[in-house]
Design a protein around this motif. Structure first.
Motif, PDB file in Angstrom:
ATOM      1  N   ASP A  68       9.481  -2.027  -9.183  1.00 56.11           N
ATOM      2  CA  ASP A  68       9.742  -2.229 -10.606  1.00 56.11           C
ATOM      3  C   ASP A  68      10.777  -1.252 -11.155  1.00 56.11           C
ATOM      4  O   ASP A  68      11.042  -1.231 -12.350  1.00 56.11           O
ATOM      5  CB  ASP A  68       8.441  -2.149 -11.419  1.00 56.11           C
ATOM      6  CG  ASP A  68       7.714  -0.827 -11.229  1.00 56.11           C
ATOM      7  OD1 ASP A  68       8.217   0.029 -10.463  1.00 56.11           O
ATOM      8  OD2 ASP A  68       6.642  -0.655 -11.839  1.00 56.11           O
ATOM      9  N   TYR A  84       0.730  -0.231  -4.912  1.00 60.66           N
ATOM     10  CA  TYR A  84       0.189   0.987  -4.307  1.00 60.66           C
ATOM     11  C   TYR A  84       0.280   2.166  -5.280  1.00 60.66           C
ATOM     12  O   TYR A  84       1.268   2.294  -6.012  1.00 60.66           O
ATOM     13  CB  TYR A  84       0.958   1.321  -3.025  1.00 60.66           C
ATOM     14  CG  TYR A  84       0.840   0.246  -1.974  1.00 60.66           C
ATOM     15  CD1 TYR A  84      -0.242   0.218  -1.105  1.00 60.66           C
ATOM     16  CD2 TYR A  84       1.793  -0.764  -1.882  1.00 60.66           C
ATOM     17  CE1 TYR A  84      -0.362  -0.783  -0.156  1.00 60.66           C
ATOM     18  CE2 TYR A  84       1.679  -1.775  -0.936  1.00 60.66           C
ATOM     19  CZ  TYR A  84       0.593  -1.771  -0.082  1.00 60.66           C
ATOM     20  OH  TYR A  84       0.474  -2.773   0.856  1.00 60.66           O
ATOM     21  N   TYR A 101      -2.443   5.008 -11.400  1.00 62.01           N
ATOM     22  CA  TYR A 101      -1.474   4.028 -11.876  1.00 62.01           C
ATOM     23  C   TYR A 101      -0.552   3.604 -10.735  1.00 62.01           C
ATOM     24  O   TYR A 101      -0.016   4.443 -10.021  1.00 62.01           O
ATOM     25  CB  TYR A 101      -0.648   4.614 -13.025  1.00 62.01           C
ATOM     26  CG  TYR A 101      -1.512   5.013 -14.201  1.00 62.01           C
ATOM     27  CD1 TYR A 101      -1.864   4.088 -15.173  1.00 62.01           C
ATOM     28  CD2 TYR A 101      -2.012   6.308 -14.310  1.00 62.01           C
ATOM     29  CE1 TYR A 101      -2.681   4.441 -16.231  1.00 62.01           C
ATOM     30  CE2 TYR A 101      -2.829   6.676 -15.369  1.00 62.01           C
ATOM     31  CZ  TYR A 101      -3.163   5.740 -16.323  1.00 62.01           C
ATOM     32  OH  TYR A 101      -3.980   6.097 -17.363  1.00 62.01           O
ATOM     33  N   THR A 102      -0.373   2.309 -10.604  1.00 60.45           N
ATOM     34  CA  THR A 102       0.471   1.815  -9.520  1.00 60.45           C
ATOM     35  C   THR A 102       1.928   1.700  -9.946  1.00 60.45           C
ATOM     36  O   THR A 102       2.807   1.622  -9.093  1.00 60.45           O
ATOM     37  CB  THR A 102      -0.033   0.452  -9.025  1.00 60.45           C
ATOM     38  OG1 THR A 102      -0.157  -0.425 -10.155  1.00 60.45           O
ATOM     39  CG2 THR A 102      -1.387   0.598  -8.348  1.00 60.45           C
ATOM     40  N   SER A 103       2.186   1.646 -11.236  1.00 60.79           N
ATOM     41  CA  SER A 103       3.559   1.637 -11.728  1.00 60.79           C
ATOM     42  C   SER A 103       3.803   2.957 -12.431  1.00 60.79           C
ATOM     43  O   SER A 103       3.170   3.277 -13.434  1.00 60.79           O
ATOM     44  CB  SER A 103       3.787   0.470 -12.695  1.00 60.79           C
ATOM     45  OG  SER A 103       5.137   0.476 -13.119  1.00 60.79           O
ATOM     46  N   PHE A 104       4.723   3.717 -11.896  1.00 56.03           N
ATOM     47  CA  PHE A 104       4.853   5.121 -12.260  1.00 56.03           C
ATOM     48  C   PHE A 104       6.338   5.425 -12.400  1.00 56.03           C
ATOM     49  O   PHE A 104       7.112   5.207 -11.473  1.00 56.03           O
ATOM     50  CB  PHE A 104       4.233   5.917 -11.104  1.00 56.03           C
ATOM     51  CG  PHE A 104       4.412   7.393 -11.167  1.00 56.03           C
ATOM     52  CD1 PHE A 104       3.372   8.199 -11.596  1.00 56.03           C
ATOM     53  CD2 PHE A 104       5.586   7.994 -10.758  1.00 56.03           C
ATOM     54  CE1 PHE A 104       3.518   9.569 -11.627  1.00 56.03           C
ATOM     55  CE2 PHE A 104       5.741   9.360 -10.786  1.00 56.03           C
ATOM     56  CZ  PHE A 104       4.698  10.153 -11.223  1.00 56.03           C
ATOM     57  N   GLN A 155       0.938   8.125  -4.382  1.00 60.14           N
ATOM     58  CA  GLN A 155       0.830   8.923  -3.155  1.00 60.14           C
ATOM     59  C   GLN A 155       0.883   8.062  -1.887  1.00 60.14           C
ATOM     60  O   GLN A 155       1.022   8.605  -0.787  1.00 60.14           O
ATOM     61  CB  GLN A 155      -0.452   9.770  -3.169  1.00 60.14           C
ATOM     62  CG  GLN A 155      -1.738   9.012  -2.939  1.00 60.14           C
ATOM     63  CD  GLN A 155      -2.305   8.400  -4.200  1.00 60.14           C
ATOM     64  OE1 GLN A 155      -1.615   8.253  -5.204  1.00 60.14           O
ATOM     65  NE2 GLN A 155      -3.568   8.019  -4.145  1.00 60.14           N
ATOM     66  N   TYR A 190       6.092  12.728  -4.505  1.00 60.08           N
ATOM     67  CA  TYR A 190       5.153  12.047  -3.618  1.00 60.08           C
ATOM     68  C   TYR A 190       5.759  11.711  -2.262  1.00 60.08           C
ATOM     69  O   TYR A 190       5.067  11.217  -1.380  1.00 60.08           O
ATOM     70  CB  TYR A 190       4.616  10.786  -4.299  1.00 60.08           C
ATOM     71  CG  TYR A 190       3.695  11.115  -5.441  1.00 60.08           C
ATOM     72  CD1 TYR A 190       2.382  11.508  -5.217  1.00 60.08           C
ATOM     73  CD2 TYR A 190       4.152  11.092  -6.756  1.00 60.08           C
ATOM     74  CE1 TYR A 190       1.544  11.855  -6.260  1.00 60.08           C
ATOM     75  CE2 TYR A 190       3.324  11.438  -7.807  1.00 60.08           C
ATOM     76  CZ  TYR A 190       2.012  11.815  -7.549  1.00 60.08           C
ATOM     77  OH  TYR A 190       1.193  12.165  -8.588  1.00 60.08           O
ATOM     78  N   PRO A 205      -2.041  10.555 -12.201  1.00 56.48           N
ATOM     79  CA  PRO A 205      -1.096   9.460 -12.001  1.00 56.48           C
ATOM     80  C   PRO A 205      -1.442   8.578 -10.800  1.00 56.48           C
ATOM     81  O   PRO A 205      -0.914   7.475 -10.666  1.00 56.48           O
ATOM     82  CB  PRO A 205       0.241  10.181 -11.788  1.00 56.48           C
ATOM     83  CG  PRO A 205      -0.137  11.520 -11.285  1.00 56.48           C
ATOM     84  CD  PRO A 205      -1.441  11.863 -11.931  1.00 56.48           C
ATOM     85  N   ARG A 206      -2.353   9.063  -9.973  1.00 58.33           N
ATOM     86  CA  ARG A 206      -2.744   8.265  -8.807  1.00 58.33           C
ATOM     87  C   ARG A 206      -3.538   7.036  -9.209  1.00 58.33           C
ATOM     88  O   ARG A 206      -3.785   6.160  -8.400  1.00 58.33           O
ATOM     89  CB  ARG A 206      -3.553   9.131  -7.843  1.00 58.33           C
ATOM     90  CG  ARG A 206      -2.708  10.255  -7.256  1.00 58.33           C
ATOM     91  CD  ARG A 206      -3.538  11.289  -6.506  1.00 58.33           C
ATOM     92  NE  ARG A 206      -2.725  12.436  -6.150  1.00 58.33           N
ATOM     93  CZ  ARG A 206      -2.384  12.748  -4.910  1.00 58.33           C
ATOM     94  NH1 ARG A 206      -2.793  12.024  -3.910  1.00 58.33           N
ATOM     95  NH2 ARG A 206      -1.628  13.805  -4.670  1.00 58.33           N
ATOM     96  N   CYS A 227      11.458  13.088  -5.176  1.00 58.05           N
ATOM     97  CA  CYS A 227      10.182  12.451  -5.505  1.00 58.05           C
ATOM     98  C   CYS A 227       9.064  13.358  -4.998  1.00 58.05           C
ATOM     99  O   CYS A 227       9.002  13.666  -3.803  1.00 58.05           O
ATOM    100  CB  CYS A 227      10.097  11.081  -4.837  1.00 58.05           C
ATOM    101  SG  CYS A 227       8.475  10.300  -5.003  1.00 58.05           S
TER     102      CYS A 227
END
Lengths: 78, 112
Positions: free
Chosen positions: A40, A13, B76-79, A16, B57, B73-74, B55
């Protein structure tokens, strides 16, 4: 059969949506059910948010704690 | 400005420093009305995260942060975020200084 009522892979996901999906999943649990969160990185901020939003209503247990994969068993307390 | 390290098509690591927090506060101060909800949210929620685990978000308060990045950054799923404690404490102090004014805007939508 999985011991978990639901599994959320947070890496799937965008940022956001991660917390929203996790909390929606948690809120759909029945009392004493558990979900598995896979991430992760260590989801420490999420735990703080749980403490704020659902104090005393959840359990948090690491199944795997890094270095590259983190799995947390999150239970709903009645 | 924040250093955005694109690791692969899905992963990004963002490095920020104290001056990035100062920049975010400056932008917020220049437009308290426009950033009222972010100012209020960051001010009210950060202490519950022991400040340094906040966070952006968690509560839809990422607009000031995203303005720093130069990438979305939206996508990318790994942040991941690499930030010194000073970044969070400076940001909190700045937002607190703007809090009273921001609350007025945030609670008076007819004024927006």
């Amino acid at each position: 059969m999985s011991q978990y009522a639901a599994t959320v892979k947070a890496m799937e996901y965008p940022p956001q949506l991660k917390h929203k999906v996790i909390f929606q999943t948690f809120e759909s649990l029945q009392p004493n059910e558990e979900m598995l969160l896979i991430n992760d990185h260590d989801p420490v901020p999420l735990r703080y948010q749980f403490e704020l939003e659902h104090p005393g209503k959840f359990t948090w247990e690491y199944v795997e704690r890094g270095p590259s994969l983190f799995q947390v068993k999150i239970g709903r307390v009645e | 400005m924040a250093n955005v390290e694109i690791l692969d098509e899905n992963s990004v690591c963002i490095h920020v420093a104290l001056e990035d927090a100062v920049q975010m506060v400056k932008w917020a101060a220049e437009d308290i009305k426009g950033y009222a909800s972010e100012i209020v949210t960051i001010s009210e929620k950060m202490p519950a995260f022991d400040f340094i685990y906040f966070c952006f978000y968690a509560y839809d308060s990422a607009r000031l942060f995203e303005r720093l990045l130069g990438v979305d950054p939206r996508q990318y799923t790994s942040f991941s975020l690499d930030a010194p404690d000073a970044f969070f404490y400076a940001l909190y102090g700045g937002m607190q200084a703007l809090y009273a004014q921001a609350v007025q805007y945030a609670t008076s939508p007819q004024e927006n």
